[in-house]
Enzyme design. Structure first.
Site, PDB file in Angstrom:
ATOM      1  CG  ASP A  86      41.008  70.551 -98.344  1.00 31.43           C
ATOM      2  OD1 ASP A  86      42.112  70.109 -97.977  1.00 31.43           O
ATOM      3  OD2 ASP A  86      40.074  69.826 -98.739  1.00 31.43           O
ATOM      4  CD  GLU A 110      45.383  69.887-100.166  1.00 29.87           C
ATOM      5  OE1 GLU A 110      45.798  68.774 -99.800  1.00 29.87           O
ATOM      6  OE2 GLU A 110      44.180  70.151-100.311  1.00 29.87           O
TER       7      GLU A 110
END
Length: 241
Positions: A86, A110
């Site tokens: 993330d 990400e």
């Protein structure tokens, strides 16, 4: 497995509520990421809070070593093949070099950005990234009926040495938990099927977000994170079939 090394939960400044990051020095000094920072101030992106979430200080050796040991142990204990990582741009690339080495598993980062050069700058620090440039092209092309956006990104990715070499490993998706669902912006199920088909056949790792097979239509976060167990799951739905 989805992992995050950038921040902790919404505890404000009450660090004693959690463990092991329960000291003020475990976090960067308080500031908030502003909308204009993403393309103009990488220091603030890496040091300030996202959505008010306390921002871990990876320059602190205690924090860094805890994170590196944690990811190594997690992968080894559960024999994990790959990690979706993330909020990658919110931490320095130097940290990701060490994180990748410690993980000893495939790392897919990400990088929530539409620019090829920015996203591509993280490939190599992690094994690969989500193909956000193509996500935006799919949204603009198949929702706005401007297929030239998709062709433009295909041409750009094929002409970019980093992207072309790594396309088979990039995560390709139509919907996810951070953006309004496709059907929220374009209610035509046929267009969604076209978008999903493209994500399955274009080079990359296709990622199917839960609920698309039920034609969920949630808006922006958190409305795109519908409760599956409240959906009266329909096994006769067109996309399920």
């Amino acid at each position: 497995v989805d992992v995050v090394a950038n921040h902790v939960g919404p505890i404000g400044f009450e660090y004693e509520k959690i463990s092991p990051f329960n000291k003020e020095e475990h976090y960067h000094d308080f500031c908030s990421i502003n909308s204009g920072d993403w393309d103009n101030d990488q220091w603030r992106v890496e040091h300030c809070r996202l959505a008010g979430l306390p921002d871990l200080n990876q320059e602190n050796d205690e924090v860094k070593n805890l994170l590196l040991n944690w990811i190594h142990d997690l992968v080894q204990k559960y024999d994990i093949d790959g990690l979706r990582v993330d909020t990658v741009p919110l931490i320095s690339k130097e940290f990701w070099d060490e994180f990748r080495t410690s993980a000893q598993a495939f790392t897919l980062g990400e990088v929530f950005n539409s620019h090829l050069d920015y996203v591509g700058g993280y490939i190599g620090h992690l094994d690969a990234t989500m193909n956000y440039p193509m996500f935006f092209a799919i949204q603009n092309g198949m929702i706005g009926n401007s297929y030239w956006d998709i062709k433009r990104i295909i041409d750009s990715e094929m002409n970019d040495a980093t992207f072309k070499a790594n396309l088979p490993y990039l995560g390709l998706f139509v919907d996810n938990h951070d953006n309004a669902r496709f059907l929220n912006r374009n209610g035509d199920t046929n267009h969604l099927m076209q978008a999903l088909t493209f994500s399955f056949v274009y080079p990359g790792i296709p990622i199917l977000y839960y609920g698309d097979e039920q034609q969920f239509r949630g808006g922006g976060d958190p409305y795109c994170r519908e409760y599956m167990w409240k959906s009266n799951y329909d096994t006769n739905a067109q996309l399920y079939q």
